[in-house]
Design an enzyme around this catalytic site. Structure first.
Site, PDB file in Angstrom:
ATOM      1  N   ALA A 300       0.946  -1.037   0.149  1.00 11.84           N
ATOM      2  CA  ALA A 300       0.062   0.015  -0.038  1.00 11.84           C
ATOM      3  C   ALA A 300       0.892   1.198   0.046  1.00 11.84           C
ATOM      4  O   ALA A 300       0.618   2.159  -0.510  1.00 11.84           O
ATOM      5  CB  ALA A 300      -0.967  -0.186   1.139  1.00 11.84           C
ATOM      6  N   GLU A 304       3.211   1.684  -6.725  1.00 14.04           N
ATOM      7  CA  GLU A 304       3.512   0.932  -7.941  1.00 14.04           C
ATOM      8  C   GLU A 304       3.394   1.622  -9.059  1.00 14.04           C
ATOM      9  O   GLU A 304       3.903   1.574 -10.288  1.00 14.04           O
ATOM     10  CB  GLU A 304       2.356  -0.164  -7.950  1.00 14.04           C
ATOM     11  CG  GLU A 304       2.818  -1.078  -6.816  1.00 14.04           C
ATOM     12  CD  GLU A 304       1.900  -0.956  -5.470  1.00 14.04           C
ATOM     13  OE1 GLU A 304       2.091  -1.812  -4.656  1.00 14.04           O
ATOM     14  OE2 GLU A 304       1.271   0.123  -5.438  1.00 14.04           O
ATOM     15  N   ASP A 346      22.307  31.025 -28.911  1.00 14.74           N
ATOM     16  CA  ASP A 346      23.055  31.339 -30.006  1.00 14.74           C
ATOM     17  C   ASP A 346      22.118  32.283 -30.646  1.00 14.74           C
ATOM     18  O   ASP A 346      21.093  32.544 -30.558  1.00 14.74           O
ATOM     19  CB  ASP A 346      23.486  30.067 -30.925  1.00 14.74           C
ATOM     20  CG  ASP A 346      24.097  30.478 -31.862  1.00 14.74           C
ATOM     21  OD1 ASP A 346      25.123  31.453 -31.685  1.00 14.74           O
ATOM     22  OD2 ASP A 346      24.067  29.979 -32.908  1.00 14.74           O
ATOM     23  N   ASP A 634      22.893  25.775 -32.905  1.00 10.83           N
ATOM     24  CA  ASP A 634      23.036  24.850 -34.158  1.00 10.83           C
ATOM     25  C   ASP A 634      24.291  24.475 -34.582  1.00 10.83           C
ATOM     26  O   ASP A 634      24.446  23.670 -35.380  1.00 10.83           O
ATOM     27  CB  ASP A 634      22.134  25.312 -35.382  1.00 10.83           C
ATOM     28  CG  ASP A 634      22.535  26.874 -35.717  1.00 10.83           C
ATOM     29  OD1 ASP A 634      23.632  27.175 -35.174  1.00 10.83           O
ATOM     30  OD2 ASP A 634      22.048  27.370 -36.576  1.00 10.83           O
ATOM     31  N   ASP A 638      28.528  25.270 -30.639  1.00 11.80           N
ATOM     32  CA  ASP A 638      27.302  25.153 -29.404  1.00 11.80           C
ATOM     33  C   ASP A 638      27.546  23.817 -28.628  1.00 11.80           C
ATOM     34  O   ASP A 638      26.875  23.657 -27.617  1.00 11.80           O
ATOM     35  CB  ASP A 638      26.066  25.461 -29.991  1.00 11.80           C
ATOM     36  CG  ASP A 638      26.011  26.711 -30.601  1.00 11.80           C
ATOM     37  OD1 ASP A 638      26.612  27.737 -30.144  1.00 11.80           O
ATOM     38  OD2 ASP A 638      25.127  26.718 -31.732  1.00 11.80           O
ATOM     39  N   ASN A 728      -4.335  -0.396  -6.271  1.00 12.87           N
ATOM     40  CA  ASN A 728      -3.528   0.776  -6.850  1.00 12.87           C
ATOM     41  C   ASN A 728      -3.478   0.764  -8.379  1.00 12.87           C
ATOM     42  O   ASN A 728      -3.286   2.010  -8.752  1.00 12.87           O
ATOM     43  CB  ASN A 728      -2.114   0.256  -6.172  1.00 12.87           C
ATOM     44  CG  ASN A 728      -1.982   0.818  -4.690  1.00 12.87           C
ATOM     45  OD1 ASN A 728      -2.996   1.268  -4.086  1.00 12.87           O
ATOM     46  ND2 ASN A 728      -0.967   0.246  -4.048  1.00 12.87           N
TER      47      ASN A 728
END
Length: 902
Positions: A300, A304, A346, A634, A638, A728
């Site tokens: 309990a 889960e 950038d 890009d 970078d 559950n």
């Protein structure tokens, strides 16, 4: 032609600085060729090239291999909550509970498979973005030129390059004719860089080393011959690759919070088991029974559904973001966006379009007019200006096809076309007599044309100061002479345009004789006007930056471009709140430690002329100052910062493969605005995860309290472990899916980012979960007590207990939609809430009316009175919480809680 290799290692090439480092750009090419033992007229001998290839290795970079399928699958089992479930399954297996163990194992496998499928699919999408190319290079060996595989190039090779070629290695220029290269992917410089053979100063930064060309850059104009000085990992790009390897993989905020939550659960589970076993021992209960009770409480307590539902919520976010042009490579990165406090972006190709565009025209009458203000202007001076722009131009254009060539010249063709001057038509009406190409020395280009009548006209384009000096007249309604006063006024007009970080070109023409004469193009031109160009901001970038600032996120521009250019873009995009942009040069960072660097990064809006090392240091210092940093980019330059960042965002269209591999998220539309949309999705996802945690923990606490109070009151065990596991799974998974698609509230992008140190379970949140869990337990236990009184101990009473607990939890789903608003506020915006309750109801009916499942769960068929009690359990939690919200409104500072506002 034999030659001796005079150096023992590649690092000996070039001028040495005080620290011993080698700088070939600061040395004459003659010295470089001598040290590398190469005759520039003959090139290397083939045998020498083979020996050096064996010595230095292939001219190739190590390709990041990406994660294997096993690695992706194994990463799904890192969570401590997952290992708690493994432990619970093992205990159940060895205490005569194979069904419980099998059920828990099924949950674990489903969670792992879902996470694996999403991350594997993202990896395949990345592979689809890659362009596989085999690179070759033209080299001079054994006295002749030949084409070889670029991986076979060695230090000392003579490479021959022309416009359109990709540079195959770092090299020192020997010959350069009007050479310009595009270095945007390496340095961030948006304009093509002029190159020459003159050595640079030893302290010259990478972006200004005009005597060098670098691996991975492109030749946009001119021709060159160069000596290779570095290959493979010794190149500038190779050095960036080494920095990538050094960058640490950091836990995301969500991973840190779930880890903390898992550690707390360990103590909770152990504490519950110890208390129950101790109480049973003191009461003299059967040890086997108490072990079974302890397992019930542990099952309990352990959530889960937490790993599976968290994965599902993130996966749904991934699918939504994919539809919004963002490929997520790591699931947890979705939530990390919502925690972002700083975006280091950038400039070139990210905030701007990575193309030159004419944005202003200054006619000879000194009338500044925006490009779009009068596209059909037809004065003679304007017609002549655009004719010079088209004919004194080496770029190629054909019909509707995109212009090809130098970005500046293609921008002129595009602008002329927008003004109604089709390049093909204009060029068809003139015959080129001869050209004098542009070079960095003269800073001008001249084209002499001949019309159909044999009349010749010289067309001049170049730097304003150079063109003005060559002019004697000014084109106006009446042609006027250029005296000193007018020249000064024109130069001031040029300076005014250039101060806005625009690249300015001047245009002029003159009639010349029918036959070519000496000095005919030296002077005597008529000035037609100026044109201002820039790399324009992306259309959506302005609004995206405003939204980011509204969300409490700072924008910091990191670029290899000039300070003036970067500052102008920052002002145009309003990166600064008061439009007073603070811009720093890379030199300002040279002696700064991590603390000072973090201070500078918090104050500055722009860092210009930064190297990959500078970007890496800035990101690292911000992280040490407890900022959650997203980095966009890009280029190859970078990549180290992308990997070091908490969240790396690469551009999918213009981005290099290196940048994509280093990132967490790839934008397939290269749109900065998509980042803001992704941040909103990240915040909504975290808010929905918190709602699920609220639901799950109050549910689980209700189960614990129900069992614990039953033991304290001396009542029979109300639920067995398998029944708890069924509850559950049924009452967590489907309601969680409903909460996962809960739409973001209007305040999502109006509040500040969450603190990265903030716990999932704050004290106020735990108090809320506590009293609501006790409330759920009390209602369900009351129903169980009624069943005991009505039917006695056995399956019937436990059936009522199970269905009553499911009912209170289903009703509590509505409460968990918001801590402050009514459970029914905007409820029809999310119809999945009702669908979840319907599915839970159908599954419970299946459990009690389908005999095989009913037998496994140990249930019986309820009667009419049972269903009436169970229906009351559904609505009672909603009524109690609604009354509580009405009587105890949340304090003002809690109306938009950082973690749980809906």
């Amino acid at each position: 032609m034999p030659q001796a290799l005079t150096q023992t290692s590649e690092s000996e090439v070039g001028d040495r600085s005080a620290d011993g480092s080698v700088r070939p750009y600061a040395e004459s090419w003659e010295n470089v060729s001598a040290r590398l033992g190469v005759d520039t007229a003959f090139g290397l001998e083939s045998t020498t090239a083979k020996a050096r290839l064996a010595q230095y290795g292939p001219n190739a970079l190590e390709q990041p291999g990406g994660r294997s399928a096993f690695g992706i699958l194994a990463s799904q089992f890192k969570s401590i909550v997952v290992w708690l479930l493994v432990a619970a399954a093992a205990v159940a297996l060895f205490t005569d509970g194979p069904l419980e163990a099998a059920a828990i194992g099924t949950v674990l496998i489903l969670n792992a498979l879902i996470g694996f499928a999403i991350e594997w699919q993202a990896g395949r999408a990345l592979e689809a973005l890659k362009r596989s190319t085999v690179m070759t290079a033209r080299v001079r060996r054994d006295g002749r030129e030949s084409v070889v595989d670029a991986s076979e190039i060695v230090p000392g090779d003579l490479v021959v390059l022309s416009a359109g070629d990709r540079v195959p290695a770092d090299a020192r220029l020997v010959e350069a004719a009007n050479l310009r290269t595009d270095e945007s992917t390496l340095t961030g410089e948006s304009m093509p860089v002029e190159k020459g053979t003159i050595p640079s100063r030893p302290e010259t930064p990478l972006a200004e080393q005009s005597s060098m060309i670098f691996l991975g850059t492109n030749v946009t104009a001119g021709k060159a011959v160069a000596i290779v000085t570095a290959t493979g990992l010794s190149t500038e790009i190779g050095r960036i690759g080494k920095m990538l390897a050094a960058a640490e993989d950091r836990e995301t905020p969500l991973e840190r919070r779930l880890g903390e939550l898992g550690r707390r659960l360990v103590y909770i589970v152990l504490g519950i088991a110890a208390v129950v076993l101790a109480a049973g021992y003191l009461r003299g209960d059967d040890p086997f029974l108490m072990a079974k009770v302890a397992i019930s409480l542990a099952v309990a307590a352990v959530p889960e559904g937490l790993p599976a539902v968290t994965t599902l919520i993130l996966a749904l976010g991934v699918l939504r973001m994919a539809r919004q042009s963002a490929i997520v490579r790591h699931l947890a990165a979705v939530e990390t966006l919502g925690s972002t406090t700083v975006i280091c972006t950038d400039k070139t190709g990210t905030l701007t379009e990575n193309r030159m565009a004419v944005v202003e025209v200054l006619t000879a009458e000194r009338l500044a007019q925006p490009l779009d203000a009068s596209p059909a202007a037809s004065s003679e001076a304007v017609d002549r200006l655009w004719r010079v722009a088209v004919l004194c131009n080496e770029a190629a254009a054909s019909g509707d096809a995109e212009a090809i060539g130098d970005p500046t010249e293609t921008a002129l063709l595009v602008a002329a076309g927008r003004h109604g001057r089709d390049a093909d038509v204009v060029r068809s009406q003139a015959i080129v007599d001869y050209e004098i190409p542009f070079d960095s020395g003269s800073k001008r280009m001249i084209t002499v044309i001949r019309d159909q009548n044999g009349e010749r006209t010289a067309l001049l384009k170049g730097a304003p100061t150079v063109v003005i000096d060559a002019c004697s007249h000014l084109a106006s309604h009446d042609v006027v002479s250029l005296d000193a006063t007018r020249r000064r006024e024109l130069l001031k007009a040029n300076d005014k345009v250039a101060a806005r970080a625009l690249r300015v070109l001047a245009f002029a023409d003159k009639r010349v004789g029918r036959t070519r004469q000496e000095g005919e193009v030296d002077d005597g031109f008529t000035l037609l006007g100026f044109v201002g160009m820039t790399d324009p901001p992306r259309p959506a970038a302005h609004d995206a930056i405003r939204k980011a600032k509204d969300a409490g996120i700072r924008i910091v521009m990191l670029t290899g471009d000039q300070v003036l250019t970067a500052s102008a873009i920052a002002r145009e995009l309003r990166i600064s709140e008061d439009h007073d942009v603070v811009a720093l040069h890379a030199d300002d960072l040279a002696d700064a430690d991590s603390g000072k660097l973090a201070t500078l990064a918090r104050e500055a809006h722009v860092f210009a002329r930064v190297t990959p090392e500078d970007k890496f240091r800035i990101v690292d210092s911000l992280q040490k100052a407890d900022e959650v940093v997203a980095v966009t980019g890009d280029g190859v330059n970078d990549a180290p910062a992308l990997k070091q960042a908490d969240i790396g965002i690469a551009m999918g269209q213009r981005g290099t493969d290196v940048a994509k591999e280093a990132s967490d998220i790839i934008l397939t539309d290269d749109n900065f605005a998509t980042i803001v949309t992704a941040i909103e999705s990240g915040r909504a996802i975290f808010s929905n995860i918190i709602k699920f945690v609220h639901l799950m923990f109050s549910h689980n606490l209700g189960e614990i309290m129900m069992i614990f109070f039953a033991i304290l009151l001396g009542l029979p065990l109300p639920l067995f472990p398998l029944q708890i596991l069924w509850i559950n799974l049924v009452t967590d998974i489907f309601p969680a899916l409903a909460l996962a698609v809960e739409p973001p509230g209007p305040e999502t992008m109006k509040r500040k980012p969450r603190s990265p140190k903030e716990s999932l379970l704050s004290q106020r949140f735990m108090v809320l979960i506590g009293w609501q869990g006790v409330m759920l337990a009390a209602i369900a236990l009351a129903a169980y007590y009624w069943a005991l009184q009505s039917y006695g101990e056995g399956e019937h009473a436990r059936t009522v207990a199970l269905l009553a607990l499911v009912a209170v939890q289903a009703g509590h789903l509505f409460n968990c939609r918001s801590r402050r608003r009514s459970a029914f506020s905007g409820v029809f915006r999310n119809p999945f809430v009702f669908a979840a309750v319907a599915v839970v109801t159908v599954l419970q009916l299946f459990a009690v009316y389908f005999e095989p499942l009913r037998s496994v769960l140990g249930l019986t068929v309820p009667n009419g009175a049972d269903w009436a009690i169970i229906a009351g359990c559904l609505f009672l939690p909603i009524a109690i919480v609604e009354l509580t919200k009405l009587l105890t409104p949340m304090p003002q500072d809690e109306t938009l809680p950082v973690a749980v506002a809906s």
